[in-house]
Design an enzyme around this catalytic site. Sequence first.
Site, PDB file in Angstrom:
ATOM      1  CG  LEU A   1      41.132  42.318  37.529  1.00 33.83           C
ATOM      2  CD1 LEU A   1      41.583  42.937  38.848  1.00 33.83           C
ATOM      3  CD2 LEU A   1      41.050  43.396  36.452  1.00 33.83           C
ATOM      4  CG  ASP A   2      38.243  38.649  41.329  1.00 37.98           C
ATOM      5  OD1 ASP A   2      37.128  38.852  40.844  1.00 37.98           O
ATOM      6  OD2 ASP A   2      38.722  39.315  42.263  1.00 37.98           O
ATOM      7  CE  LYS A   3      33.196  33.655  35.032  1.00 40.82           C
ATOM      8  NZ  LYS A   3      32.694  32.256  35.029  1.00 40.82           N
TER       9      LYS A   3
END
Length: 305
Positions: free
Chosen positions: A108-110
């Site tokens: 889950l991207d930053k």
Amino acid sequence: MKLLFWKDKIMRLNKYLSDAGVCSRREADRLTEAGEITVNGKRAETGMQVESGDVVVVKGKTVVPEEKKVYLAFNKPRGIVCTAEKREKNNVIDYLSYPVRIYPVGRLDKDSEGLLLMTNDGAIVNGIMRARNRHEKEYQVEVNKEITPEFLKKMASGVPILDTVTRPCRIRKTGERSFTIILTQGLNRQIRRMCEALGYRVTKLKRVRIMNVHLKDLKTGEYRPLTEKELAELKKQIIHPEIIKEVADEIKIVYTPFHGTGNVPVRRILSELGFKHVYVVPEQELPDPDFTTLEYPNPEDPKAF
């Protein structure tokens, strides 16, 4: 289709080390090739199998398998990175500081937040991560301008990104600049790229569901163990006919209550994949679905079925 597996106690060395929480399968193969692993005092070989009672030593340390599996639902805050890399100061492992070695299921991207599954069960990770299984993931998204019917239609039918076209998906407008979307694939920064391709910019992205596991009222930065019901359903969903070939070396027998999928007999499919024993039995006679711990009847004894 409901599939139940009977597993031998013998397994590949790299899987044993992965399940024991020592390292990934790929890293286990690298260490084996480097001569840093021994089994019962002898240098290990790539692809070899181990069984209960074998003494496995990695870099001079005896491996003690993690007996208890951990399954967590975690509400990842923005700014936390889904990696175990220690050089990343905001890595999710250090943030959680969980007492047992666990790792994230996917990414889950930053800049995104929301539901992230954490576990030390490699089989669960592999089952969920196989993109062709088309497992659903649901997101709540906000963008920088008003959402139009044309935008919804294009998002739902597929958007050209990363040298491919995204799979058709379900999308529903929830506000002037917000929508809910359900994907069955996980391309890198997929929703952000889809929106950008259509002239929109994502301002907030939150994952609220992975398959049957919902974020619900879990607070940001907190985690909880999966319930028994959630875990049982999750396991049922990842045991899919399409992954049989990839895990065939870990499976001895497959039980199924159906004679075929569509017009293709299950018995023939499994035979072509190299299974020597295929039994078709009534669903009410199937063993308990906790396939990781059960001992099934002797397949050589016809009376057992």
